[in-house]
Structure formats: structure tokens, C-alpha cells
Design a protein around this motif. Structure first.
Motif, mmCIF file in Angstrom:
data_model
loop_
_atom_site.group_PDB
_atom_site.id
_atom_site.type_symbol
_atom_site.label_atom_id
_atom_site.label_comp_id
_atom_site.label_asym_id
_atom_site.label_seq_id
_atom_site.Cartn_x
_atom_site.Cartn_y
_atom_site.Cartn_z
ATOM 1 N N GLY A 1 19.793 10.207 -0.518
ATOM 2 C CA GLY A 1 19.596 9.235 0.549
ATOM 3 C C GLY A 1 20.238 7.885 0.330
ATOM 4 O O GLY A 1 19.925 6.925 1.033
ATOM 5 N N GLY A 2 21.117 7.768 -0.638
ATOM 6 C CA GLY A 2 21.776 6.491 -0.840
ATOM 7 C C GLY A 2 22.427 6.404 -2.200
ATOM 8 O O GLY A 2 22.173 7.226 -3.074
ATOM 9 N N PRO A 3 23.294 5.409 -2.397
ATOM 10 C CA PRO A 3 23.969 5.260 -3.688
ATOM 11 C C PRO A 3 22.997 4.824 -4.777
ATOM 12 O O PRO A 3 21.977 4.193 -4.509
ATOM 13 C CB PRO A 3 25.013 4.167 -3.406
ATOM 14 N N ALA A 4 23.328 5.172 -6.018
ATOM 15 C CA ALA A 4 22.503 4.775 -7.152
ATOM 16 C C ALA A 4 22.636 3.283 -7.413
ATOM 17 O O ALA A 4 23.723 2.714 -7.277
ATOM 18 C CB ALA A 4 22.918 5.560 -8.395
ATOM 19 N N THR A 5 21.550 2.660 -7.770
ATOM 20 C CA THR A 5 21.571 1.243 -8.113
ATOM 21 C C THR A 5 21.771 1.030 -9.616
ATOM 22 O O THR A 5 22.239 -0.020 -10.041
ATOM 23 C CB THR A 5 20.267 0.563 -7.687
ATOM 24 N N LYS A 6 21.408 2.070 -10.398
ATOM 25 C CA LYS A 6 21.573 1.991 -11.853
ATOM 26 C C LYS A 6 21.939 3.371 -12.386
ATOM 27 O O LYS A 6 21.783 4.386 -11.699
ATOM 28 C CB LYS A 6 20.286 1.479 -12.517
ATOM 29 N N ARG A 7 22.404 3.390 -13.631
ATOM 30 C CA ARG A 7 22.838 4.641 -14.254
ATOM 31 C C ARG A 7 22.317 4.684 -15.688
ATOM 32 O O ARG A 7 22.528 3.739 -16.462
ATOM 33 C CB ARG A 7 24.372 4.718 -14.243
ATOM 34 N N VAL A 8 21.615 5.769 -16.029
ATOM 35 C CA VAL A 8 21.065 5.897 -17.380
ATOM 36 C C VAL A 8 21.421 7.265 -17.948
ATOM 37 O O VAL A 8 21.664 8.220 -17.207
ATOM 38 C CB VAL A 8 19.525 5.731 -17.383
ATOM 39 N N ALA A 9 21.444 7.355 -19.264
ATOM 40 C CA ALA A 9 21.547 8.642 -19.942
ATOM 41 C C ALA A 9 20.152 9.037 -20.396
ATOM 42 O O ALA A 9 19.336 8.177 -20.745
ATOM 43 C CB ALA A 9 22.489 8.548 -21.142
ATOM 44 N N LEU A 10 19.870 10.329 -20.376
ATOM 45 C CA LEU A 10 18.563 10.832 -20.791
ATOM 46 C C LEU A 10 18.765 11.888 -21.868
ATOM 47 O O LEU A 10 19.480 12.870 -21.658
ATOM 48 C CB LEU A 10 17.832 11.438 -19.594
ATOM 49 N N LEU A 11 18.161 11.678 -23.023
ATOM 50 C CA LEU A 11 18.268 12.647 -24.123
ATOM 51 C C LEU A 11 17.698 13.988 -23.690
ATOM 52 O O LEU A 11 16.546 14.070 -23.258
ATOM 53 C CB LEU A 11 17.516 12.132 -25.355
ATOM 54 N N ARG A 12 18.465 15.040 -23.829
ATOM 55 C CA ARG A 12 17.965 16.380 -23.511
ATOM 56 C C ARG A 12 17.039 16.867 -24.618
ATOM 57 O O ARG A 12 16.037 17.527 -24.355
ATOM 58 C CB ARG A 12 19.128 17.361 -23.334
ATOM 59 N N GLY A 13 17.394 16.563 -25.860
ATOM 60 C CA GLY A 13 16.572 17.004 -26.984
ATOM 61 C C GLY A 13 16.809 18.455 -27.334
ATOM 62 O O GLY A 13 17.468 19.199 -26.593
ATOM 63 N N CYS A 14 16.266 18.875 -28.474
ATOM 64 C CA CYS A 14 16.451 20.272 -28.886
ATOM 65 C C CYS A 14 15.169 21.072 -28.669
ATOM 66 O O CYS A 14 15.110 21.942 -27.808
ATOM 67 C CB CYS A 14 16.942 20.351 -30.329
ATOM 68 N N ALA A 15 14.098 20.755 -29.402
ATOM 69 C CA ALA A 15 12.839 21.488 -29.230
ATOM 70 C C ALA A 15 12.281 21.299 -27.822
ATOM 71 O O ALA A 15 11.863 22.262 -27.162
ATOM 72 C CB ALA A 15 11.823 21.034 -30.266
ATOM 73 N N GLN A 16 12.280 20.062 -27.336
ATOM 74 C CA GLN A 16 11.660 19.786 -26.045
ATOM 75 C C GLN A 16 12.389 20.476 -24.902
ATOM 76 O O GLN A 16 11.772 20.951 -23.947
ATOM 77 C CB GLN A 16 11.603 18.284 -25.796
ATOM 78 N N SER A 17 13.708 20.548 -24.976
ATOM 79 C CA SER A 17 14.468 21.154 -23.883
ATOM 80 C C SER A 17 14.170 22.646 -23.754
ATOM 81 O O SER A 17 14.361 23.231 -22.686
ATOM 82 C CB SER A 17 15.975 20.940 -24.097
ATOM 83 N N VAL A 18 13.674 23.252 -24.833
ATOM 84 C CA VAL A 18 13.316 24.667 -24.813
ATOM 85 C C VAL A 18 11.832 24.853 -24.517
ATOM 86 O O VAL A 18 11.440 25.659 -23.674
ATOM 87 C CB VAL A 18 13.670 25.344 -26.165
ATOM 88 N N LEU A 19 10.994 24.076 -25.227
ATOM 89 C CA LEU A 19 9.544 24.261 -25.106
ATOM 90 C C LEU A 19 8.959 23.646 -23.845
ATOM 91 O O LEU A 19 8.082 24.220 -23.213
ATOM 92 C CB LEU A 19 8.844 23.665 -26.344
ATOM 93 N N ARG A 20 9.411 22.442 -23.478
ATOM 94 C CA ARG A 20 8.851 21.748 -22.315
ATOM 95 C C ARG A 20 9.941 21.066 -21.499
ATOM 96 O O ARG A 20 9.998 19.838 -21.393
ATOM 97 C CB ARG A 20 7.810 20.702 -22.781
ATOM 98 N N PRO A 21 10.830 21.856 -20.887
ATOM 99 C CA PRO A 21 11.886 21.256 -20.057
ATOM 100 C C PRO A 21 11.311 20.505 -18.858
ATOM 101 O O PRO A 21 11.998 19.691 -18.240
ATOM 102 C CB PRO A 21 12.719 22.465 -19.623
ATOM 103 N N ASP A 22 10.050 20.792 -18.512
ATOM 104 C CA ASP A 22 9.406 20.099 -17.391
ATOM 105 C C ASP A 22 9.226 18.613 -17.649
ATOM 106 O O ASP A 22 9.109 17.832 -16.703
ATOM 107 C CB ASP A 22 8.053 20.748 -17.066
ATOM 108 N N PHE A 23 9.208 18.199 -18.914
ATOM 109 C CA PHE A 23 9.077 16.771 -19.222
ATOM 110 C C PHE A 23 10.266 15.991 -18.656
ATOM 111 O O PHE A 23 10.108 15.008 -17.938
ATOM 112 C CB PHE A 23 8.989 16.544 -20.736
#
Length: 296
Positions: free
Chosen positions: A38-60
């Protein structure tokens, strides 16, 4: 031969921490960019994917991306891989520094394109990433790059605390907030998560002896399973004393460790914030209704 029983205990502890089945793959777990609708981004961030978390709780991270996108922020999932925190905790410098250097290189390339912050949803990882500048202070090839990364690194609640969140859902749930050691002691973040949850409409309860470890501590619950189990039992008893409907925390290690000791659902703080501002109800809360009386 004398070491076999200890090795057996560690293996048993590791298997006990493993989930019975892995969660489904989240589309937001892929490498890529996630832009606001619905519109252009006002800011841009990187988000760590992680190793254990990306497998065990990707919902985070999925919850974090929805929350950030909803507030006009583009999120970048780079191909950084492991941040090196676990091997760093174990004193394996060569391995941890190799992982960290790859992470630094990937994020430094994104910084060159313009980043407002590097966000982390696992506080154990965040503590190490914030320390990159110190870790590589004597490395002429990485000192400057590492410091750039560390200076932009923030726990997701630190960053979200600066946003104007508008709660759209009402909840009577009582939340026990568990502050990970890496969060409160390692990063000095003590009030932001609780303040955010209260602003979002939740009743937040402090856990007695909240300064004491739950027994996760990186790989401590695998390397010292007996002591870790005692710490977990103490933590769970203190949580259950305040009779919460749900436990919130900001670290995958704590969520896994505590979750093995209680039937009270445990979620990431950002999942509750996402839900309160228009996102889906966390799956862990399916069937959960508020207690008629919360212990004072």
C-alpha cells in the motif's frame, strides 16, 4: 570409558530439546526482501534469519516481518547464515570468527545500499553481534566493517519501541515476561519489551527471581544438563506462581528450554505485538482463554 556416561547425558539432553516434529516452512524464511503493502517503504532494515530459530521457530521472524511491514518498513533477509554466537560461547574462536566474518561481509554489502538498522529476534545472537566491533578490533581487514555492523545492531524490541504502534486487538491475557540473560544482562534491555506489551494492551507480570538463568545459556543445557534442569525447574516454578496465560520471551534458547518444563504456551514478544496490531493470533495460543483470576 569414564567419559561415556557424561557424553550419554549430553546426547540425551540434546535429543530432549529437539521438537517431536518441525514446523512448516514459512514463506518469510527465505532470502529476499519483504516490502510494505500500500505504499513505499519509509525505512529499510536487515533481519537476522538465524540458524536454530529459522528451523525451530520460523514464526518468530514471520511475525517480526509482518509487524515491520505494517508500519512501513522494508525488511531484508540476507544470506548471512550463522552469526557465530554458539561457537563463540564455547570458546571456539576460529569457527566463531569465520561465521562472524561471513555475516559481516553480507551485511556490510547491505549497509552500502542503505540500512537503518540490523534487527535480531534472538537475544543470544544479538549480544554477540553487538560485540563484533570488539571481537575484530585488532583485525585490520574487519575492524571497521565489524564496528559498522555492531553500531546498527538492535534487538527487535529496541527498534519497535521507537515506532508508533496502534493496538487493534483487545486481549485479557496475562503475560509472564521472561527476560533472557543475554537480553537483560548482556544487552541491558530490561524495560522495552514489557513496556511494549503493556502498550499493546496485555497485562504483564514480572517473574520472581527474574534475574536468574532458565538453564539454556547457549549450549549450557546440553553441556551441563543436570544443572540446567535444576535451573529450569526453578524458573518454571516461579513462572507458574504468577499464574499467567502465556509466557513471552525474546530468545529461542529460553523458549525451547522453558517450554520443555511447562504446559503454559510460550511465544516471542514480537508475536504478541504483531497480533495486537493486526496480525494473526499466535498458533501457540490456540484454545487459550484468559484466567478468571490472575494471581497478584
Amino acid at each position: 570409558v569414564a567419559r561415556l556416561p557424561r557424553v550419554g547425558n549430553r546426547l540425551a539432553a540434546m535429543l530432549d530439546l529437539a521438537p517431536a516434529r518441525l514446523p512448516g516452512r514459512e514463506p518469510t524464511n527465505r532470502v529476499g526482501r519483504f516490502s510494505p503493502e500500500g505504499g513505499p517503504a519509509t525505512k529499510r532494515v536487515a533481519l537476522l534469519r538465524g540458524c536454530a530459530q529459522s528451523v525451530l521457530r520460523p514464526d518468530f521472524n514471520a511475525a517480526a516481518i509482518r509487524l515491520l511491514n505494517r508500519h512501513g518498513i522494508e525488511v531484508v533477509h540476507a544470506d548471512e547464515g550463522c552469526c557465530g554466537a554458539l561457537t563463540h560461547h564455547m570458546g571456539k574462536e576460529a569457527s566463531s570468527h569465520a561465521h562472524a566474518k561471513h555475516t559481516i561481509d553480507v551485511w556490510d554489502a547491505e549497509i552500502a545500499k542503505g540500512l537503518d538498522a540490523i534487527l535480531v529476534t534472538a537475544s543470544g545472537c544479538g549480544t554477540t553481534i553487538k560485540d563484533y566491533g570488539f571481537m575484530f578490533r585488532d583485525d585490520p581487514a574487519y575492524a571497521e566493517k565489524a564496528q559498522r555492523v555492531s553500531s546498527l545492531a538492535k534487538d527487535v524490541t529496541e527498534y519497535v519501541a521507537q515506532l508508533d504502534l496502534a493496538a487493534t486487538a483487545e486481549s485479557d491475557l496475562v503475560v509472564a515476561y521472561h527476560s533472557a540473560c543475554s537480553m537483560q544482562h548482556g544487552q541491558g534491555i530490561r524495560t522495552e519489551p514489557k513496556t511494549l506489551l503493556k502498550r499493546a494492551g496485555f497485562t504483564v507480570k514480572d517473574v520472581p527471581e527474574g534475574h536468574i538463568c532458565c538453564g539454556s545459556a547457549g549450549t549450557y543445557n546440553i553441556l551441563q544438563p543436570e544443572l540446567a534442569a535444576k535451573l529450569r525447574a526453578r524458573k518454571v516454578a516461579n513462572i507458574e506462581r504468577i499464574r499467567p496465560d502465556v509466557i513471552a520471551t525474546g530468545n529461542i534458547g529460553c523458549a525451547t528450554q522453558i517450554g520443555k518444563g511447562t504446559g503454559i504456551p510460550i511465544v516471542h514478544t514480537v508475536e504478541l505485538l504483531d497480533w495486537a496490531t493486526g496480525g494473526p493470533r499466535p498458533a501457540a495460543l490456540d484454545g487459550v482463554t484468559p484466567r478468571l483470576e490472575a494471581a497478584e
